[in-house]
Design an enzyme around this catalytic site. Structure first.
Site, PDB file in Angstrom:
ATOM      1  CD  GLU A 129       0.251 -28.012  11.989  1.00 31.58           C
ATOM      2  OE1 GLU A 129       0.828 -28.842  11.588  1.00 31.58           O
ATOM      3  OE2 GLU A 129      -0.754 -27.835  11.596  1.00 31.58           O
ATOM      4  NE  ARG A 186       3.823   6.959  -1.977  1.00 35.91           N
ATOM      5  CZ  ARG A 186       3.000   8.076  -1.594  1.00 35.91           C
ATOM      6  NH1 ARG A 186       1.973   8.044  -1.875  1.00 35.91           N
ATOM      7  NH2 ARG A 186       3.806   8.759  -0.523  1.00 35.91           N
ATOM      8  N   GLY A 227       2.970   4.248   5.243  1.00 33.07           N
ATOM      9  CA  GLY A 227       1.856   4.225   5.986  1.00 33.07           C
ATOM     10  C   GLY A 227       0.678   3.448   5.477  1.00 33.07           C
TER      11      GLY A 227
END
Lengths: 254, 415
Positions: free
Chosen positions: B395, B300, B372
């Protein structure tokens, strides 16, 4: 039928790893990089194990040439079902220059020593893409070869091999003993099961030196330089089809 | 001053030195295992990783969306020996140790968290107690068929009225001739709708409080046993969770597991081990989330460069990696202590606490790194976030883990 199958397994850089060229351009970076069994060798091991499960062969022997680390690769073959392993010790400069010619000499010598009647190899290794070892081994032994196999069937003392060739599929029948090289569609290798991984621990791996087999490791090749492929150039956008044709003519493509 | 600095340095180091001494005490093998796993375990880890990458990760999204039990994958994992890692080979298991089991659950959960919990419940919560407390006959009947992946088991301790307060079990079991008759409702039972047997905890002597609870083996389906509706969960949706309703459910006397009144002990001991399984599942989820975030950070671009170049992102990834790796080492240590037959309650509780909090932290930050894209189903980050949340609850809640740990720490300093 064939009593003993020899399967060659090569330790290569894992297919998913991004390859980097060493700064001195003598080769690729291997230190600390993930290695695994050559995918075509996995297919070869799977085929050998299936033949054993069909009771068409008695013993599957996995062979690898290289330094200590190749024992991991042999053990993976054992975990897939091979019966025992042979580690041919090659290290240092000899290992750097190890290629199909030396490996095929080693395999030929081992086949005679182990009295194997079938050798199954991967069609090529994903690091050098040579696609030569199988063919050379067959030639040295003067055995028939069924390369790029997508199907192997035993018919008495012969093998029916369906080969993947450029024109389609070619079916040949060859006498045993023979060399077969595995192509992608021959089978889907199994996952090593936990019980088999446990059993692999107890299976034997014998160490052998190339000298013991009378093999000379001197290479006939010298690698001069290793470079990255050229960076992909940006393309050019055109407005019309006429422009496109013009540009292609300019570049001498049409 | 230098003296002050040195003193602080030594004080902060001494717990490490103590831990080192203790670790060396357990044998050099244990210490090197933390640095590099033995070959057997590396091979197991690799085979599970390969399986998860090829067979689980590609379908995990679909399995989650459709709430589908991964029956095919469970059978394949059974064939690999992963559904019964610790069960001896004589009973159809893989005969490996708990460290191997932890590695298997982590790698599988990295591909699909639901599959991870299905594997973990079968191994730790169902096969575990039968292996530890069953008679030879019971082991033959209740273990061997559950090693192949064809059948899975479940563990019924919690009730609508009590989860953490396990000693208050209101499910009753009374003896009638040559049968036990069970009545009550169990809640939040994982694998419920897909199981062929359950370990059910019921009170046989109310006056003895938690010492009056016993454990029973109940086949499924069975007359008198019905299942509640499948819960519509936030995460791990491919595994079924529902109530188990017992109405005059009759089982042979021979279905008592262990001794009468031993139920609470069986439950607690089982959960101690199960904790390591869930910790491993949480590690797998955290790893998958970290993989997603780090990969995205490289690709990105923002402000003219990959976001991986931004310190804000780098600091997040560093914190995520540390949380994950420290939880992993705690988990391995707990598994190794259990394998060495040393006390491991504190280690297991620490592992589960650290790993589950790491899973929620890492998956939360992973969504943040993705921005996003982390919020939509196109990327797996949202699924990891949803899957992670339950690990802090089942658990043994994080609060219970803290009580267990505090209890152990205080014992060490007993006046």
């Amino acid at each position: 039928m064939a009593a003993r199958v020899l399967v060659g397994v090569k330790r290569v850089i894992d297919y998913a790893v991004k390859i980097r060229v060493k700064p001195d351009n003598t080769g690729v970076v291997t230190d600390g990089v993930k290695h695994s069994m050559n995918p075509f060798c996995e297919i070869a091991v799977e085929e050998a194990v299936r033949l054993k499960e069909k009771k068409l062969v008695k013993e599957v022997v996995a062979v690898s040439c290289g330094p200590q680390q190749v024992q991991e690769t042999i053990r993976t073959a054992l975990a897939m079902g091979a019966d025992r392993g042979i580690h041919v010790e090659v290290s240092g400069k000899d290992y750097d220059s190890l290629g199909p010619l030396q490996v095929s000499k080693i395999l030929a010598a081992l086949a005679k020593k182990e009295e194997a009647s079938l050798i199954i190899l991967g069609k090529q290794a994903i690091d050098d893409d040579c696609n030569q070892t199988g063919q050379m081994t067959a030639a040295l032994l003067d055995w028939p070869q069924g390369t790029f196999a997508s199907e192997v069937a035993v018919e008495g003392d012969k093998l029916k091999v369906i080969r993947e060739v450029d024109g389609g599929l070619e079916t040949i029948k060859i006498n045993l003993p023979a060399v077969v090289t595995a192509d992608l569609r021959l089978n889907t290798p199994r996952y090593a099961t936990l019980p088999n991984i446990m059993k692999a621990k107890k299976k034997k791996i014998t160490n052998v030196k190339p000298g013991d087999l009378g093999v000379d490791l001197t290479s006939r090749l010298e690698v001069l330089r290793v470079d990255e492929p050229p960076q992909r150039q940006a393309g050019v956008k055109v407005e019309t089809v006429e422009d496109l044709v013009g540009k292609l003519k300019e570049a001498g493509r049409i | 001053t230098v003296i002050d600095l040195l003193t602080t340095f030594i004080h902060s180091f001494s717990p490490c030195l103590l831990a080192l001494a203790m670790a060396v005490n357990y044998g050099t093998r244990s210490l090197t295992q933390l640095a590099e796993l033995p070959e057997l375990h590396q091979m197991l880890r690799q085979t599970c990783r390969d399986y998860a990458e090829k067979e689980l990760a590609p379908v995990a999204g679909q399995l989650d969306k459709n709430h589908t039990f991964p029956a095919k994958q469970v059978r394949e994992l059974g064939a690999m020996g992963v559904m019964a890692v610790e069960v001896p080979e004589s009973l159809g298991g893989a005969g490996m140790d708990y460290l191997a089991y932890s590695l298997a659950v982590e790698e599988l959960s990295r591909g699909c968290a639901s599959t991870g919990v299905i594997v973990s419940v079968n191994n730790s919560l169902y096969l575990g107690p039968v292996l530890a407390f069953g008679t030879e006959e019971q082991k033959q009947q209740w273990i061997s068929p559950f090693t192949t992946g064809e059948k899975v088991g479940c563990f019924a301790l919690s009730e609508p009225g009590n989860g953490s307060d396990a000693g208050a079990a209101s499910t009753l079991a009374r003896q009638e001739g040559d049968e036990w008759v069970l009545n009550g409702t169990k809640a939040w039972i994982t694998n419920c709708w897909d199981a062929s047997a359950a370990v059910v905890f019921a009170t046989t002597d109310k006056s003895l409080k938690h010492k009056g609870i016993s454990a029973f083996l109940v086949p499924m389906p069975h007359p008198g046993l019905s299942l509640g509706k499948k819960e519509d969960k936030l995460g791990i949706r491919a595994s079924s969770t529902a109530n188990l309703i017992l109405e005059d459910c009759r089982i042979p006397l021979g279905n008592l597991l262990g001794q009468r009144g031993m139920g609470f002990k069986i439950g607690m001991q089982t959960l101690d081990s199960g904790r390591i399984g869930i910790a491993s599942q949480a590690l797998g989820i955290a790893q998958a989330a970290l993989d997603c975030a780090a990969d995205y950070a490289h690709k990105r671009t923002a402000f003219g460069a990959p976001i991986a170049r931004l310190q804000a992102i780098q600091f997040k990834l560093a914190d995520m990696a540390v949380a994950l790796e420290s939880a992993r080492l705690l988990t391995w240590k707990a598994a190794m202590l259990r394998d060495a037959k040393k006390p491991y309650s504190k280690a297991a509780a620490m592992a589960k606490l650290a790993a589950s909090e790491a899973a929620t932290f890492v998956s939360h930050q992973a969504i943040q790194v993705l921005g996003g894209m982390g919020y939509v189903t196109d990327m797996p980050a949202e699924r990891h976030y949803r899957d992670a949340r339950i690990t802090e609850i089942y658990e043994g809640t994080s609060e219970i883990q803290r009580l267990v740990i505090a209890n152990q720490v205080l014992k060490e300093y007993q006046q």
